[in-house]
Design a protein around this motif. Structure first.
Motif, mmCIF file in Angstrom:
data_model
loop_
_atom_site.group_PDB
_atom_site.id
_atom_site.type_symbol
_atom_site.label_atom_id
_atom_site.label_comp_id
_atom_site.label_asym_id
_atom_site.label_seq_id
_atom_site.Cartn_x
_atom_site.Cartn_y
_atom_site.Cartn_z
ATOM 1 N N ARG A 1 -6.215 2.423 3.976
ATOM 2 C CA ARG A 1 -6.533 3.075 5.264
ATOM 3 C C ARG A 1 -5.557 4.222 5.563
ATOM 4 O O ARG A 1 -5.935 5.227 6.138
ATOM 5 N N LEU A 2 -4.292 4.008 5.175
ATOM 6 C CA LEU A 2 -3.280 5.037 5.430
ATOM 7 C C LEU A 2 -3.564 6.300 4.605
ATOM 8 O O LEU A 2 -3.407 7.421 5.081
ATOM 9 N N ARG A 3 -3.998 6.082 3.376
ATOM 10 C CA ARG A 3 -4.365 7.206 2.518
ATOM 11 C C ARG A 3 -5.445 8.060 3.207
ATOM 12 O O ARG A 3 -5.366 9.277 3.274
ATOM 13 N N ASP A 4 -6.462 7.373 3.743
ATOM 14 C CA ASP A 4 -7.532 8.085 4.461
ATOM 15 C C ASP A 4 -6.986 8.776 5.699
ATOM 16 O O ASP A 4 -7.306 9.935 5.977
ATOM 17 N N ALA A 5 -6.177 8.042 6.465
ATOM 18 C CA ALA A 5 -5.649 8.605 7.715
ATOM 19 C C ALA A 5 -4.866 9.887 7.424
ATOM 20 O O ALA A 5 -4.976 10.873 8.155
ATOM 21 N N LEU A 6 -4.094 9.880 6.341
ATOM 22 C CA LEU A 6 -3.294 11.060 6.000
ATOM 23 C C LEU A 6 -4.165 12.251 5.633
ATOM 24 O O LEU A 6 -3.833 13.389 5.935
ATOM 25 N N SER A 7 -5.295 11.978 4.980
ATOM 26 C CA SER A 7 -6.130 13.111 4.584
ATOM 27 C C SER A 7 -7.081 13.534 5.698
ATOM 28 O O SER A 7 -7.640 14.610 5.665
ATOM 29 N N GLN A 8 -7.267 12.676 6.706
ATOM 30 C CA GLN A 8 -8.226 12.999 7.766
ATOM 31 C C GLN A 8 -7.580 13.247 9.128
ATOM 32 O O GLN A 8 -8.253 13.226 10.156
ATOM 33 N N GLY A 9 -6.273 13.411 9.144
ATOM 34 C CA GLY A 9 -5.616 13.689 10.419
ATOM 35 C C GLY A 9 -5.591 12.487 11.355
ATOM 36 O O GLY A 9 -5.650 12.632 12.574
ATOM 37 N N GLY A 10 -5.506 11.301 10.809
ATOM 38 C CA GLY A 10 -5.532 10.082 11.631
ATOM 39 C C GLY A 10 -4.187 9.657 12.191
ATOM 40 O O GLY A 10 -4.119 8.703 12.969
ATOM 41 N N LEU A 11 -3.122 10.348 11.821
ATOM 42 C CA LEU A 11 -1.806 9.989 12.360
ATOM 43 C C LEU A 11 -1.423 10.954 13.473
ATOM 44 O O LEU A 11 -1.942 12.062 13.552
ATOM 45 N N SER A 12 -0.510 10.529 14.318
ATOM 46 C CA SER A 12 0.018 11.458 15.319
ATOM 47 C C SER A 12 1.525 11.231 15.446
ATOM 48 O O SER A 12 2.065 10.274 14.895
ATOM 49 N N LEU A 13 2.163 12.139 16.172
ATOM 50 C CA LEU A 13 3.586 11.961 16.435
ATOM 51 C C LEU A 13 3.782 11.687 17.912
ATOM 52 O O LEU A 13 3.101 12.271 18.758
ATOM 53 N N ALA A 14 4.697 10.767 18.216
ATOM 54 C CA ALA A 14 5.120 10.546 19.593
ATOM 55 C C ALA A 14 6.531 11.111 19.714
ATOM 56 O O ALA A 14 7.280 11.134 18.740
ATOM 57 N N ILE B 1 4.656 8.161 1.196
ATOM 58 C CA ILE B 1 5.691 8.682 2.097
ATOM 59 C C ILE B 1 5.906 10.183 1.893
ATOM 60 O O ILE B 1 6.283 10.888 2.828
ATOM 61 N N THR B 2 5.626 10.679 0.691
ATOM 62 C CA THR B 2 5.807 12.113 0.458
ATOM 63 C C THR B 2 4.856 12.917 1.336
ATOM 64 O O THR B 2 5.279 13.838 2.021
ATOM 65 N N SER B 3 3.571 12.560 1.316
ATOM 66 C CA SER B 3 2.656 13.351 2.145
ATOM 67 C C SER B 3 2.847 13.028 3.626
ATOM 68 O O SER B 3 2.738 13.906 4.473
ATOM 69 N N LEU B 4 3.193 11.772 3.954
ATOM 70 C CA LEU B 4 3.453 11.443 5.357
ATOM 71 C C LEU B 4 4.641 12.259 5.885
ATOM 72 O O LEU B 4 4.591 12.837 6.966
#
Ligand code: C2E
Ligand code: MG
Ligand code: MG
Ligand code: MG
Length: 285
Positions: free
Chosen positions: A30-43, A87-90
């Motif tokens: 899921r994290l792999r997908d989130a990284l490629s689809q803009g699913g993460l954010s920063l607080a 972690i590299t792309s994150l």
């Protein structure tokens, strides 16, 4: 009965291990997908100058709300990212996103905000990626001054290979960035390398700060770190300030900067900007 009990335990253990492996596997995919689809954010959590009350900047903290897994805590998904190489792309995403948040705030305000942003960098990321050019590109792409970026790294990032650490820390200093040693006190820093490497800030780990008023040993550790920092000419940030009493105590002890729920929790980009605009200065701590 004894045997049944034992096999029962083995079953529970097996199920536990299996569940853990499944969870880890689904987080990774899921994290792999989130990284490629803009699913993460920063607080963004405010950093407060304890002597003046000013908001000097924000620490950028990764957040992930997955449609299937729900909110996954960073301690969990960062660990998986480190094990899987994601972690590299994150880390790249976080550096770019944080730099761009600064430039979006500047645009909204009409001039550069007098704040910086701290980005966490993992030791694994450092071992596997070219962190210097990552920051160089992130800063250039966002069009902000490198002075406004701080890299937060843990002691393990230096212990593994001090010579390599020196090279890229010097490169970050060439970008005018600051370097903060995160979770200070929990790792195994070599005091000599602390002195010889271009480190600017020690961040005292929350585990020492939050209970230092009740726990004498913790207080002793915090005092020791403050005096060590003074001798080495380093600035100190205390994390995990949850009460006014703690903020005042650290202010009296001469601590430079503080961060914690007493001031503010991590907020999304818009709320962080509004928070800064509403109270760029804590008149009293
Ligand atoms: P950290 O870098 O030491 O960040 C500080 C953590 O303490 C954050 O947890 C923050 O929300 C929490 N905190 C701040 N003030 C208080 C307080 O007063 N009380 C309490 N109880 N907690 C407080 P968070 O956001 O859950 O992040 C946990 C860790 O995950 C971070 O610890 C950092 O090691 C890692 N992390 C988060 N984002 C990133 C990232 O983009 N890259 C990397 N490599 N690691 C990250
Ligand atoms: Mg940090
Ligand atoms: Mg920290
Ligand atoms: Mg910490």
């Amino acid at each position: 009965v004894k045997i049944a009990k034992r096999t029962g335990k083995v079953e529970i253990y097996r199920n536990g291990v299996l569940k853990e492996a499944q969870r880890r596997f689904s987080i990774e995919s899921r994290l792999r997908d989130a990284l490629s689809q803009g699913g993460l954010s920063l607080a963004y959590q405010p950093l407060i100058h304890l002597q003046t009350g000013e908001i000097t900047g924000f620490e950028a903290l990764a957040r992930w709300n997955d449609p299937e897994l729900g909110n996954v805590p960073p301690t969990e998904f960062i660990a998986v990212a480190e094990e899987s190489g994601l972690i590299t792309s994150l880390g790249r995403w976080a550096a770019y996103e944080a730099a761009q948040a600064l430039s979006r705030w500047d645009a909204k305000y009409g001039q550069p905000l007098p704040v910086g942003v701290n980005v966490n960098v993992s030791a694994i990321q450092i071992a596997r990626d070219d962190v210097e050019s990552m920051f160089e590109e992130a800063v250039r792409y966002a069009g902000i001054d490198g002075r406004r970026m701080t890299a937060e790294l843990t002691e393990s990032a230096i212990v593994a290979d001090p010579d390599k650490a020196r090279k890229w820390l010097v490169a970050l200093k060439d970008l005018n960035m600051s370097i903060a040693m995160d979770d200070f006190g929990t790792g195994f820093s070599n005091l000599a390398s602390l002195h010889s490497l271009p480190i600017d800030i020690l961040k005292i780990d929350r585990s020492f700060v939050s209970s230092m008023l009740e726990d004498h040993d913790k207080m002793v550790i915090v005092r020791t770190i403050l005096s060590l920092a003074e001798s080495l000419n380093l600035k100190v940030t205390a994390e995990g300030i949850e009460t006014q009493a703690l903020a005042l105590q650290l202010q009296n002890m001469g601590c430079w900067q503080g961060q914690g729920y007493y001031f503010a929790r991590p907020m999304n980009e818009t709320d962080a900007f509004d928070y800064w605009r509403a109270r760029w200065n804590f008149e009293t701590i």
